[in-house]
Design a protein around this motif. Structure first.
Motif, PDB file in Angstrom:
ATOM      1  N   LEU A 270      56.925  26.242  -4.483  1.00 13.90           N
ATOM      2  CA  LEU A 270      58.044  25.328  -4.265  1.00 13.90           C
ATOM      3  C   LEU A 270      58.702  25.566  -2.914  1.00 13.90           C
ATOM      4  CD1 LEU A 270      60.016  23.172  -5.288  1.00 13.90           C
ATOM      5  CD2 LEU A 270      61.316  25.000  -6.405  1.00 13.90           C
ATOM      6  N   LEU A 271      58.925  26.829  -2.564  1.00 16.52           N
ATOM      7  CA  LEU A 271      59.557  27.146  -1.291  1.00 16.52           C
ATOM      8  C   LEU A 271      58.674  26.753  -0.114  1.00 16.52           C
ATOM      9  CD1 LEU A 271      61.082  30.648  -2.155  1.00 16.52           C
ATOM     10  CD2 LEU A 271      62.314  28.493  -1.851  1.00 16.52           C
ATOM     11  N   GLU A 272      57.368  27.007  -0.236  1.00 17.09           N
ATOM     12  CA  GLU A 272      56.453  26.659   0.849  1.00 17.09           C
ATOM     13  C   GLU A 272      56.381  25.154   1.041  1.00 17.09           C
ATOM     14  OE1 GLU A 272      52.867  28.516  -0.358  1.00 17.09           O
ATOM     15  OE2 GLU A 272      53.420  30.507   0.411  1.00 17.09           O
ATOM     16  N   SER A 273      56.477  24.389  -0.050  1.00 16.72           N
ATOM     17  CA  SER A 273      56.471  22.928   0.080  1.00 16.72           C
ATOM     18  C   SER A 273      57.710  22.408   0.785  1.00 16.72           C
ATOM     19  CB  SER A 273      56.365  22.290  -1.308  1.00 16.72           C
ATOM     20  OG  SER A 273      57.518  22.589  -2.100  1.00 16.72           O
ATOM     21  N   LEU A 274      58.797  23.203   0.744  1.00 19.31           N
ATOM     22  CA  LEU A 274      60.026  22.841   1.441  1.00 19.31           C
ATOM     23  C   LEU A 274      60.092  23.419   2.842  1.00 19.31           C
ATOM     24  CD1 LEU A 274      62.598  23.358  -1.477  1.00 19.31           C
ATOM     25  CD2 LEU A 274      61.670  21.183  -0.639  1.00 19.31           C
ATOM     26  N   GLY A 275      59.022  24.117   3.249  1.00 18.78           N
ATOM     27  CA  GLY A 275      58.979  24.704   4.575  1.00 18.78           C
ATOM     28  C   GLY A 275      59.746  26.009   4.694  1.00 18.78           C
ATOM     29  N   ILE A 276      59.975  26.674   3.575  1.00 17.64           N
ATOM     30  CA  ILE A 276      60.722  27.932   3.569  1.00 17.64           C
ATOM     31  C   ILE A 276      59.764  29.071   3.229  1.00 17.64           C
ATOM     32  CG2 ILE A 276      62.643  29.206   2.535  1.00 17.64           C
ATOM     33  CD1 ILE A 276      63.888  26.530   1.785  1.00 17.64           C
ATOM     34  N   SER A 277      59.807  30.129   3.995  1.00 17.06           N
ATOM     35  CA  SER A 277      58.954  31.280   3.737  1.00 17.06           C
ATOM     36  C   SER A 277      59.484  32.070   2.531  1.00 17.06           C
ATOM     37  CB  SER A 277      58.908  32.199   4.960  1.00 17.06           C
ATOM     38  OG  SER A 277      58.234  33.402   4.649  1.00 17.06           O
ATOM     39  N   PRO A 278      58.656  32.320   1.519  1.00 20.87           N
ATOM     40  CA  PRO A 278      59.114  33.102   0.363  1.00 20.87           C
ATOM     41  C   PRO A 278      59.606  34.491   0.749  1.00 20.87           C
ATOM     42  CG  PRO A 278      57.020  32.021  -0.111  1.00 20.87           C
ATOM     43  CD  PRO A 278      57.276  31.852   1.356  1.00 20.87           C
ATOM     44  N   PHE A 279      58.985  35.068   1.804  1.00 28.69           N
ATOM     45  CA  PHE A 279      59.388  36.403   2.234  1.00 28.69           C
ATOM     46  C   PHE A 279      60.807  36.396   2.791  1.00 28.69           C
ATOM     47  CE2 PHE A 279      54.753  36.472   2.462  1.00 28.69           C
ATOM     48  CZ  PHE A 279      54.472  37.621   1.727  1.00 28.69           C
TER      49      PHE A 279
ATOM     50  N   LEU B   7      58.088  36.250  -8.761  1.00 27.08           N
ATOM     51  CA  LEU B   7      58.573  34.885  -8.586  1.00 27.08           C
ATOM     52  C   LEU B   7      58.373  34.386  -7.162  1.00 27.08           C
ATOM     53  CD1 LEU B   7      61.944  34.961 -10.585  1.00 27.08           C
ATOM     54  CD2 LEU B   7      59.868  33.733 -11.214  1.00 27.08           C
ATOM     55  N   PHE B   8      58.590  35.272  -6.175  1.00 30.58           N
ATOM     56  CA  PHE B   8      58.648  34.817  -4.789  1.00 30.58           C
ATOM     57  C   PHE B   8      57.385  35.100  -3.978  1.00 30.58           C
ATOM     58  CE2 PHE B   8      63.180  35.075  -5.831  1.00 30.58           C
ATOM     59  CZ  PHE B   8      63.621  33.861  -5.332  1.00 30.58           C
ATOM     60  N   LEU B   9      56.605  36.104  -4.351  1.00 29.64           N
ATOM     61  CA  LEU B   9      55.426  36.428  -3.558  1.00 29.64           C
ATOM     62  C   LEU B   9      54.366  35.339  -3.697  1.00 29.64           C
ATOM     63  CD1 LEU B   9      55.022  40.286  -4.092  1.00 29.64           C
ATOM     64  CD2 LEU B   9      55.801  39.078  -2.049  1.00 29.64           C
ATOM     65  N   PRO B  10      53.423  35.246  -2.749  1.00 32.24           N
ATOM     66  CA  PRO B  10      52.382  34.202  -2.816  1.00 32.24           C
ATOM     67  C   PRO B  10      51.677  34.198  -4.167  1.00 32.24           C
ATOM     68  CG  PRO B  10      52.311  35.320  -0.705  1.00 32.24           C
ATOM     69  CD  PRO B  10      53.323  36.045  -1.535  1.00 32.24           C
ATOM     70  N   GLY B  11      51.585  33.003  -4.748  1.00 31.27           N
ATOM     71  CA  GLY B  11      51.005  32.863  -6.071  1.00 31.27           C
ATOM     72  C   GLY B  11      52.035  32.819  -7.172  1.00 31.27           C
ATOM     73  N   GLY B  12      53.282  33.166  -6.860  1.00 31.86           N
ATOM     74  CA  GLY B  12      54.343  33.137  -7.853  1.00 31.86           C
ATOM     75  C   GLY B  12      54.863  31.724  -8.092  1.00 31.86           C
ATOM     76  N   PRO B  13      55.609  31.519  -9.169  1.00 36.30           N
ATOM     77  CA  PRO B  13      56.092  30.170  -9.514  1.00 36.30           C
ATOM     78  C   PRO B  13      56.980  29.546  -8.444  1.00 36.30           C
ATOM     79  CG  PRO B  13      56.332  31.678 -11.367  1.00 36.30           C
ATOM     80  CD  PRO B  13      55.959  32.504 -10.188  1.00 36.30           C
ATOM     81  N   LEU B  14      57.818  30.347  -7.788  1.00 40.38           N
ATOM     82  CA  LEU B  14      58.735  29.790  -6.809  1.00 40.38           C
ATOM     83  C   LEU B  14      58.159  29.756  -5.397  1.00 40.38           C
ATOM     84  CD1 LEU B  14      62.145  31.333  -7.944  1.00 40.38           C
ATOM     85  CD2 LEU B  14      61.197  29.088  -8.463  1.00 40.38           C
ATOM     86  N   ALA B  15      57.087  30.507  -5.170  1.00 41.43           N
ATOM     87  CA  ALA B  15      56.504  30.554  -3.827  1.00 41.43           C
ATOM     88  C   ALA B  15      55.982  29.180  -3.410  1.00 41.43           C
ATOM     89  CB  ALA B  15      55.390  31.591  -3.771  1.00 41.43           C
TER      90      ALA B  15
END
Length: 270
Positions: free
Chosen positions: A123-132, A113-121
């Motif tokens: 969304l988080l990157e568009s909000l300026g939040i690092s998935p890691f 879900l959170f790693l690059p390429g995942g569904p939430l990654a």
């Protein structure tokens, strides 16, 4: 009756009681001295309650928050499963078995879900939040633990709901109570044993969880839990006495909470 109990008693004695007694003995020995000439000491338990206080705090915090999330989410699930869609109850119970397959599946699912390429990654990157920053954090570990132990809470809450006679709610309805009052003053108090039992058993399982905290930031200083520290102290530092002391505390805590939860629910399972 005692003859029928013998297989279960024999299994429990051989694979729990005897190993636990041995573990307790090791916990009172210095480092790996029990391999040669045991050196009896109390330093291990002194270190447990001094040097590992942060790990205790992290363990209790993650387990407590995850159990609370389970209670909040699990109650509506149990209510609809028991009261509203009873003919599909078996399907809902089957879905509850999926998180019990393994902690690893849940941890890898959160990675996806959170790693690059995942569904939430994205969304988080568009909000300026690092998935890691989310993935390897107490927040992700808590949510993953909540998913893992949700079935236990739902089943325990379902126990209480299935034992409540609908006559009580019908009587409250006849007396003019609206749905909110019926829930607050009738259904919720009568199902409170299941809520408490579900929280306790979820907390007990979360306390002993290893794979989820380890794979989701549990090796980071300040986020480590007892189960991860037991491995590090025992296998990396080769301090088997201290690792055994940590394990004894963990076993006693988990077993006590599980026992209390069964006492509250009168030992019944859905």
């Amino acid at each position: 009756p005692y003859l029928f109990l013998m297989p279960a008693l024999t299994f429990s004695i051989l694979f729990f009681a005897i190993p636990f007694v041995y573990l307790v003995f090791v916990s009172f020995t210095e480092r790996s001295s029990f391999f040669f000439k045991p050196i009896i000491t109390l330093d291990n338990y002194i270190k447990v309650f001094t040097s590992y206080r942060i790990d205790f705090r992290n363990t209790l915090m993650l387990a407590g928050i995850a159990a609370t999330i389970d209670v909040i989410i699990g109650y509506p699930y149990a209510y609809f499963m028991i009261r509203k869609i009873r003919r599909f109850g078996d399907l809902f119970r089957s879905l509850l078995l999926i998180p019990l397959m393994s902690e690893l599946y849940i941890a890898y699912g959160f990675w996806w879900l959170f790693l690059p390429g995942g569904p939430l990654a994205f969304l988080l990157e568009s909000l300026g939040i690092s998935p890691f920053a989310i993935l390897y954090s107490p927040l992700a570990a808590t949510l993953a633990l909540a998913v893992y132990t949700l079935p236990f809470t739902v089943l325990q809450e379902g126990i209480s709901l299935s034992q409540i006679d609908p006559v009580y709610e019908e009587a409250a309805n006849c007396l003019g109570s609206n749905p909110l009052k019926r829930f607050v003053y009738v259904l919720l108090p009568l199902s409170l044993p299941g809520i408490i039992s579900g929280w306790l058993i979820s907390f007990g399982w979360n306390v002993g969880a290893y794979a989820i905290p380890f794979l989701m930031g549990g090796v980071t200083i300040g986020q480590r839990v007892l189960s991860v520290q037991i491995r590090a102290v025992g296998l990396l530092m080769m301090n088997f006495g201290l690792a055994a002391a940590l394990a004894v505390i963990l076993v006693v805590l988990s077993t006590s909470l599980t026992y209390i939860s069964f006492k509250v629910s009168r030992g019944m399972m859905v």
